[in-house]
Design a protein around this motif. Structure first.
Motif, mmCIF file in Angstrom:
data_model
loop_
_atom_site.group_PDB
_atom_site.id
_atom_site.type_symbol
_atom_site.label_atom_id
_atom_site.label_comp_id
_atom_site.label_asym_id
_atom_site.label_seq_id
_atom_site.Cartn_x
_atom_site.Cartn_y
_atom_site.Cartn_z
ATOM 1 N N UNK A 230 20.627 -58.874 73.615
ATOM 2 C CA UNK A 230 22.013 -59.435 73.549
ATOM 3 C C UNK A 230 22.350 -60.068 72.108
ATOM 4 N N UNK A 231 21.553 -60.419 71.514
ATOM 5 C CA UNK A 231 21.831 -60.701 69.991
ATOM 6 C C UNK A 231 22.411 -59.639 69.306
ATOM 7 N N UNK A 232 21.696 -58.533 69.375
ATOM 8 C CA UNK A 232 22.463 -57.414 68.603
ATOM 9 C C UNK A 232 23.617 -56.632 69.285
ATOM 10 N N UNK A 233 23.705 -56.768 70.425
ATOM 11 C CA UNK A 233 24.635 -56.060 71.361
ATOM 12 C C UNK A 233 25.946 -55.600 70.589
ATOM 13 N N UNK A 234 26.657 -56.430 70.055
ATOM 14 C CA UNK A 234 28.034 -55.893 69.437
ATOM 15 C C UNK A 234 27.891 -56.171 67.938
ATOM 16 N N UNK A 235 26.935 -56.674 67.454
ATOM 17 C CA UNK A 235 26.549 -56.868 65.924
ATOM 18 C C UNK A 235 26.475 -55.192 65.350
ATOM 19 N N UNK A 236 25.784 -54.699 65.974
ATOM 20 C CA UNK A 236 25.421 -53.180 65.567
ATOM 21 C C UNK A 236 26.440 -52.180 65.506
ATOM 22 N N UNK B 59 34.438 -61.906 70.496
ATOM 23 C CA UNK B 59 34.401 -62.655 71.975
ATOM 24 C C UNK B 59 33.508 -62.413 72.691
ATOM 25 N N UNK B 60 33.177 -61.066 72.902
ATOM 26 C CA UNK B 60 31.949 -60.768 73.965
ATOM 27 C C UNK B 60 30.845 -61.010 73.200
ATOM 28 N N UNK B 61 30.509 -61.033 71.961
ATOM 29 C CA UNK B 61 29.388 -61.331 71.427
ATOM 30 C C UNK B 61 29.198 -62.960 71.414
ATOM 31 N N UNK C 90 30.805 -51.660 66.120
ATOM 32 C CA UNK C 90 32.137 -52.396 66.449
ATOM 33 C C UNK C 90 32.250 -53.784 66.614
ATOM 34 N N UNK C 91 31.664 -54.771 66.110
ATOM 35 C CA UNK C 91 31.666 -56.024 66.160
ATOM 36 C C UNK C 91 32.995 -56.751 65.897
ATOM 37 N N UNK C 92 33.959 -56.232 65.293
ATOM 38 C CA UNK C 92 35.171 -56.838 64.902
ATOM 39 C C UNK C 92 36.069 -56.789 66.344
ATOM 40 N N UNK C 93 35.878 -55.644 67.160
ATOM 41 C CA UNK C 93 36.535 -55.652 68.355
ATOM 42 C C UNK C 93 35.927 -56.522 69.594
#
Length: 139
Positions: free
Chosen positions: A11-17, A25-27, A19-22
């Motif tokens: 979960x911690x890495x899900x969106x950080x790795x 909010x999900x992260x 397309x984080x900018x988009x």
């Protein structure tokens, strides 16, 4: 516990790795879930969840959740992280990053210079030495 920490790590890495900018909010939603999990684990175990409990692959997962949290949570865990470093459960470089992030967000300066993307200056020598001594870090 390893399976739970692995889930937190994913979960911690899900969106950080990617397309984080988009997905900021999900992260953030995942980060809040992780913070709750880490707080719960700490409540039960009373210590940093590091290598001796979850192995080298996940030794920094608890740290990452704290690092990606808010100043209140960082402050709560700074002394826990300090103890984890003393017990070789966490590397000192990670601890310095959290100190820098906490001080940057709270006071507008960092101590060790690890948070270059935050746009804040490094504290003067006297302040750096004072904070390093507070956390038992040789400057």
């Amino acid at each position: 516990m390893v399976a739970l920490i692995e889930e937190v790590d994913i979960k911690d890495r899900k969106y950080r790795e990617d397309d984080y900018d988009n997905h900021i909010a999900d992260q953030k939603v995942l980060d809040i879930e992780n913070q709750f999990t880490i707080d719960s684990l700490f409540e039960v175990h009373g210590a940093y969840i590091g290598e001796s409990q979850v192995g080298p692959k996940f030794e920094s997962t608890m740290w990452a959740v704290v690092q990606h949290s808010n100043p209140e949570m960082m402050k709560k865990y700074l002394l826990v992280l300090k103890k984890a470093v003393a017990l070789d459960e966490l590397g000192e470089a990670a601890f310095k990053m959290t100190i820098d992030r906490y001080y940057a967000l709270t006071y507008g300066y960092q101590v060790f210079g690890s948070q270059s993307g935050m746009g804040v200056d490094i504290a003067d020598t006297e302040k750096r030495n004072e904070i390093a001594k507070l956390y038992g870090i040789k400057n």
